[in-house]
Design a protein around this motif. Structure first.
Motif, PDB file in Angstrom:
ATOM      1  N   VAL A  53      12.163  17.241  44.304  1.00  0.00           N
ATOM      2  CA  VAL A  53      10.813  18.193  44.267  1.00  0.00           C
ATOM      3  C   VAL A  53      10.396  17.876  42.807  1.00  0.00           C
ATOM      4  O   VAL A  53      10.804  16.923  41.991  1.00  0.00           O
ATOM      5  CB  VAL A  53      11.428  19.392  44.475  1.00  0.00           C
ATOM      6  N   VAL A  54       9.276  17.829  42.709  1.00  0.00           N
ATOM      7  CA  VAL A  54       8.535  17.827  41.402  1.00  0.00           C
ATOM      8  C   VAL A  54       8.028  19.067  40.585  1.00  0.00           C
ATOM      9  O   VAL A  54       7.394  19.837  41.304  1.00  0.00           O
ATOM     10  CB  VAL A  54       7.352  17.108  40.977  1.00  0.00           C
ATOM     11  N   ASP A  55       8.669  19.806  39.971  1.00  0.00           N
ATOM     12  CA  ASP A  55       7.903  20.735  39.241  1.00  0.00           C
ATOM     13  C   ASP A  55       6.064  20.853  38.331  1.00  0.00           C
ATOM     14  O   ASP A  55       5.815  19.316  38.347  1.00  0.00           O
ATOM     15  CB  ASP A  55       9.278  21.410  38.172  1.00  0.00           C
ATOM     16  N   ASN A  56       6.267  21.792  38.007  1.00  0.00           N
ATOM     17  CA  ASN A  56       4.329  21.854  36.965  1.00  0.00           C
ATOM     18  C   ASN A  56       4.315  21.161  36.503  1.00  0.00           C
ATOM     19  O   ASN A  56       3.810  20.623  35.547  1.00  0.00           O
ATOM     20  CB  ASN A  56       3.469  23.140  37.102  1.00  0.00           C
ATOM     21  N   ARG A  57       5.585  20.580  35.781  1.00  0.00           N
ATOM     22  CA  ARG A  57       5.506  19.547  34.344  1.00  0.00           C
ATOM     23  C   ARG A  57       6.371  18.564  34.270  1.00  0.00           C
ATOM     24  O   ARG A  57       6.029  17.284  33.647  1.00  0.00           O
ATOM     25  CB  ARG A  57       6.298  19.977  33.312  1.00  0.00           C
ATOM     26  N   GLY A  58       6.329  18.075  35.896  1.00  0.00           N
ATOM     27  CA  GLY A  58       6.236  15.869  35.951  1.00  0.00           C
ATOM     28  C   GLY A  58       8.047  16.395  36.122  1.00  0.00           C
ATOM     29  O   GLY A  58       8.467  15.321  36.304  1.00  0.00           O
ATOM     30  N   THR A  59       8.689  17.031  35.857  1.00  0.00           N
ATOM     31  CA  THR A  59      10.480  17.306  35.542  1.00  0.00           C
ATOM     32  C   THR A  59      10.854  17.102  37.152  1.00  0.00           C
ATOM     33  O   THR A  59      10.351  17.511  38.264  1.00  0.00           O
ATOM     34  CB  THR A  59      11.258  18.044  35.563  1.00  0.00           C
ATOM     35  N   ILE A  60      11.443  15.462  37.465  1.00  0.00           N
ATOM     36  CA  ILE A  60      12.309  15.371  38.851  1.00  0.00           C
ATOM     37  C   ILE A  60      13.315  16.706  39.303  1.00  0.00           C
ATOM     38  O   ILE A  60      14.392  16.210  38.626  1.00  0.00           O
ATOM     39  CB  ILE A  60      12.500  13.717  38.855  1.00  0.00           C
ATOM     40  N   LYS A  61      13.013  17.090  40.325  1.00  0.00           N
ATOM     41  CA  LYS A  61      14.917  17.940  40.427  1.00  0.00           C
ATOM     42  C   LYS A  61      15.490  17.864  41.691  1.00  0.00           C
ATOM     43  O   LYS A  61      14.039  17.117  42.819  1.00  0.00           O
ATOM     44  CB  LYS A  61      14.631  19.393  40.368  1.00  0.00           C
ATOM     45  N   TYR A  62      15.771  17.990  42.475  1.00  0.00           N
ATOM     46  CA  TYR A  62      16.622  17.871  43.992  1.00  0.00           C
ATOM     47  C   TYR A  62      16.937  19.605  44.169  1.00  0.00           C
ATOM     48  O   TYR A  62      17.489  20.186  43.614  1.00  0.00           O
ATOM     49  CB  TYR A  62      17.606  17.779  44.078  1.00  0.00           C
ATOM     50  N   LEU A  63      16.670  19.904  45.874  1.00  0.00           N
ATOM     51  CA  LEU A  63      16.882  21.230  46.476  1.00  0.00           C
ATOM     52  C   LEU A  63      17.651  20.980  47.616  1.00  0.00           C
ATOM     53  O   LEU A  63      17.622  19.851  48.177  1.00  0.00           O
ATOM     54  CB  LEU A  63      15.493  21.578  46.618  1.00  0.00           C
ATOM     55  N   GLN A  64      18.667  21.920  47.665  1.00  0.00           N
ATOM     56  CA  GLN A  64      20.023  21.737  48.695  1.00  0.00           C
ATOM     57  C   GLN A  64      19.989  22.773  48.981  1.00  0.00           C
ATOM     58  O   GLN A  64      20.181  24.136  48.093  1.00  0.00           O
ATOM     59  CB  GLN A  64      20.814  20.657  48.776  1.00  0.00           C
ATOM     60  N   THR A  65      20.745  23.290  50.205  1.00  0.00           N
ATOM     61  CA  THR A  65      21.684  24.430  50.315  1.00  0.00           C
ATOM     62  C   THR A  65      23.223  24.293  50.546  1.00  0.00           C
ATOM     63  O   THR A  65      23.481  23.071  50.784  1.00  0.00           O
ATOM     64  CB  THR A  65      20.748  25.104  51.787  1.00  0.00           C
ATOM     65  N   LYS A  66      23.909  25.201  50.287  1.00  0.00           N
ATOM     66  CA  LYS A  66      25.320  25.324  50.100  1.00  0.00           C
ATOM     67  C   LYS A  66      25.786  26.034  50.226  1.00  0.00           C
ATOM     68  O   LYS A  66      25.931  26.821  49.236  1.00  0.00           O
ATOM     69  CB  LYS A  66      25.461  24.131  48.445  1.00  0.00           C
ATOM     70  N   ASN A  67      26.105  26.672  51.784  1.00  0.00           N
ATOM     71  CA  ASN A  67      26.976  27.811  51.547  1.00  0.00           C
ATOM     72  C   ASN A  67      26.212  28.887  51.570  1.00  0.00           C
ATOM     73  O   ASN A  67      25.935  29.745  51.250  1.00  0.00           O
ATOM     74  CB  ASN A  67      28.492  28.190  50.577  1.00  0.00           C
ATOM     75  N   GLY A  68      24.730  28.473  52.452  1.00  0.00           N
ATOM     76  CA  GLY A  68      23.458  29.639  52.455  1.00  0.00           C
ATOM     77  C   GLY A  68      22.978  30.123  51.061  1.00  0.00           C
ATOM     78  O   GLY A  68      22.077  30.828  51.138  1.00  0.00           O
ATOM     79  N   ILE A  69      23.146  29.238  49.918  1.00  0.00           N
ATOM     80  CA  ILE A  69      22.907  29.425  48.388  1.00  0.00           C
ATOM     81  C   ILE A  69      22.151  27.798  48.602  1.00  0.00           C
ATOM     82  O   ILE A  69      22.506  26.843  48.623  1.00  0.00           O
ATOM     83  CB  ILE A  69      23.499  30.173  47.481  1.00  0.00           C
TER      84      ILE A  69
END
Length: 233
Positions: A53-69
């Motif tokens: 994903v990309v936030d509102n300032r253009g920083t690339i980040k990654y989203l995942q789930t781990k043990n429900g968190i």
């Protein structure tokens, strides 16, 4: 002058087309060799198995789930990890329908001989009381509530004695407790146990004696007889 304006407009159109093409290309999904990557681990910059994903300032980040968190991690050298955890205040009624599947909790601490709470209050926060209460489920609404151990009525027992009058057969128990089946009710006459459903019957909260019988086991109720009733349910 008109030619210059047309040239500028054409250049701007070409530039806009290039920007649009780049945006469309950036939005396309691509697949890589997943055998060369692993899941995101907080504090690292690996990206396999995650959604970019990309936030509102253009920083690339990654989203995942781990043990429900859910973990949000970027890929800079100075890794920032934000963890979304269960907790806080519910703003709406919330139900989980397990639909016949097992819903359980592992790792629960086992306690023994702990002191039951004597100062628990409704909707109290943790740290405001002492001892322990018992969690129960309201079958009508599904709501989880708490119950004082002293109010738990899973097991009840009772005992009462009567001094009979001559010929008295009915003995209603004080408080009108509903008596269980014969196997959980014991009746004694002057210390001798009577035979269930032969020498006495049980209905609601009353024990009724059935004197009589044939010799040598015939008997009657005399004034001053002590009739004792014990029960557990």
């Amino acid at each position: 002058m008109k030619t210059s304006n047309k040239t500028n407009i054409f250049k701007q159109a070409i530039l806009a087309l290039c920007i649009l093409s780049f945006g469309l290309a950036s939005a396309q999904q691509t697949s890589g060799d997943v055998t060369k990557a692993s899941d995101i681990i907080p504090g690292t910059t690996t990206t396999g198995g995650a959604v970019r994903v990309v936030d509102n300032r253009g920083t690339i980040k990654y989203l995942q789930t781990k043990n429900g968190i859910t973990i949000l991690s970027n890929t800079t050298n100075d890794v920032t990890t934000t963890t979304w955890q269960l907790g806080g205040t519910l703003t709406d009624d919330t139900f989980i329908d397990v639909d016949g599947n097992v819903f359980g909790l592992d790792g629960i601490e086992l306690i023994s001989s702990e002191v039951p709470s004597t100062d628990a209050t409704t909707e109290s926060d943790h740290g405001t009381g002492t001892g322990y209460t018992i969690l129960v489920r309201d079958e009508a609404t599904g709501a989880i509530k708490k119950l004082l151990a002293s109010d738990l009525s899973l097991i009840q027992s009772g005992q009462e004695s009567f001094t009979a009058t001559a010929g008295q057969t009915a003995y209603p128990l004080t408080g009108s407790p509903v008596l269980p089946s014969y196997s959980q009710v014991w009746v004694y006459r002057n210390g001798a146990k009577l035979i269930a459903n032969v020498d006495y019957t049980v209905a609601a909260s009353t024990v009724t004696l059935v004197p009589g019988g044939t010799a040598p086991n015939n008997w009657a109720v005399y004034a001053g007889d002590i009739i004792e009733v014990q029960f557990v349910k």
